[in-house]
Design an enzyme around this catalytic site. Structure first.
Site, mmCIF file in Angstrom:
data_model
loop_
_atom_site.group_PDB
_atom_site.id
_atom_site.type_symbol
_atom_site.label_atom_id
_atom_site.label_comp_id
_atom_site.label_asym_id
_atom_site.label_seq_id
_atom_site.Cartn_x
_atom_site.Cartn_y
_atom_site.Cartn_z
ATOM 1 N N ASP A 26 9.601 -0.809 -19.434
ATOM 2 C CA ASP A 26 10.062 -0.914 -17.991
ATOM 3 C C ASP A 26 9.557 0.606 -17.485
ATOM 4 O O ASP A 26 9.828 1.529 -18.063
ATOM 5 C CB ASP A 26 11.372 -0.933 -17.781
ATOM 6 C CG ASP A 26 11.686 -1.067 -15.988
ATOM 7 O OD1 ASP A 26 11.060 -0.414 -15.254
ATOM 8 O OD2 ASP A 26 12.723 -1.356 -15.845
ATOM 9 N N GLY B 29 7.694 -6.783 -7.307
ATOM 10 C CA GLY B 29 7.165 -6.229 -8.703
ATOM 11 C C GLY B 29 7.378 -4.832 -9.103
ATOM 12 O O GLY B 29 8.725 -4.385 -8.822
ATOM 13 N N VAL B 30 6.459 -4.311 -9.658
ATOM 14 C CA VAL B 30 6.708 -2.883 -10.070
ATOM 15 C C VAL B 30 7.310 -1.897 -8.627
ATOM 16 O O VAL B 30 8.082 -1.075 -8.959
ATOM 17 C CB VAL B 30 5.753 -2.225 -10.880
ATOM 18 C CG1 VAL B 30 4.523 -1.863 -9.984
ATOM 19 C CG2 VAL B 30 5.947 -1.000 -11.635
ATOM 20 N N ASP B 31 6.739 -2.167 -7.632
ATOM 21 C CA ASP B 31 6.837 -1.436 -6.367
ATOM 22 C C ASP B 31 8.641 -1.635 -6.078
ATOM 23 O O ASP B 31 9.286 -0.507 -6.010
ATOM 24 C CB ASP B 31 6.217 -1.864 -5.142
ATOM 25 C CG ASP B 31 6.275 -1.292 -4.122
ATOM 26 O OD1 ASP B 31 6.605 -0.332 -4.025
ATOM 27 O OD2 ASP B 31 5.480 -1.701 -3.005
ATOM 28 N N GLY C 48 -0.280 -8.455 -10.965
ATOM 29 C CA GLY C 48 0.828 -9.451 -10.777
ATOM 30 C C GLY C 48 0.553 -10.153 -9.585
ATOM 31 O O GLY C 48 0.053 -11.237 -9.638
#
Ligand code: AR6
Length: 167
Positions: free
Chosen positions: A10, A32-34, A120
């Site tokens: 992560d 997502g990662v945001d 993604g």
């Protein structure tokens, strides 16, 4: 030259000076990662996005905010092309990596962790997203010592690891 490595995990847990966020041009958070970075970094990240990017950020560009509660001191936000929506200019994806390194360099960061930008929700084909990341990060001159590319899933990590090993 910097050490370029593939890491599974992560990105919000990486002990680095800066983490890169795969943001969108509004720069007000997302999925997502945001979403993970804004959750882990806390409200200071969004507050800084609003203060420093009142009009958002263009696709292919990068800019920084505080890391808030993250282990990283800074978040370097970059906006990848949305392949799924028809933005398929690879130069924009390459630009995300180059501009993020430039911004990190200006900050004096020595270590940085990247997600696979656009791979993604934005739907960039995974093998080419990995190639664009590794080719660009391996060739761009910067003051960074430690550049990590983070894969969230085991299957993506396996492909990323093989690509890094292949050089
Ligand atoms: N750590 C590392 N990698 C992650 C994490 C994490 N915590 N979470 C997801 N990934 P995406 P995009 C991987 O969708 O394609 C947002 O809504 C994920 O598996 O986060 O550039 C933004 O606001 C994938 O390999 O970013 C934009 O609207 C990679 O990170 C849009 O999504 C990128 O996936 C951006 O889409």
């Amino acid at each position: 030259m910097a050490t370029l490595s593939a890491v599974q995990g992560d990105i919000t847990e990486q002990q680095v000076d800066a983490v890169v966020n795969a943001a969108n041009s509004r720069m007000r958070g997302g999925g997502g990662v945001d979403g993970a970075i804004h959750r882990a970094g806390g409200p200071a990240v969004l507050a800084d996005c609003i203060a420093r990017f009142p009009h958002g950020l263009a696709t292919g560009d990068a800019g920084w905010t505080t890391g808030g509660d993250l282990p990283a001191q800074w978040v370097v936000h970059t906006v990848g092309p949305n392949f799924a929506a028809g933005e398929r200019d690879r130069a924009l994806l390459v630009s995300c990596y180059r501009r993020s390194l430039e911004v990190a360099d200006e900050l004096g960061a020595r270590s940085i962790a990247f997600p696979l930008i656009s791979a993604g929700i934005y739907g960039w084909p995974l093998d080419d997203a990995i190639d664009a990341a590794i080719d660009t990060l391996a060739r761009t001159v910067s003051g960074l010592d430690d550049i990590r590319v983070i894969a969230f899933s085991a299957s993506t990590f396996a492909r990323l690891h093989d690509r890094v090993a292949a050089g």
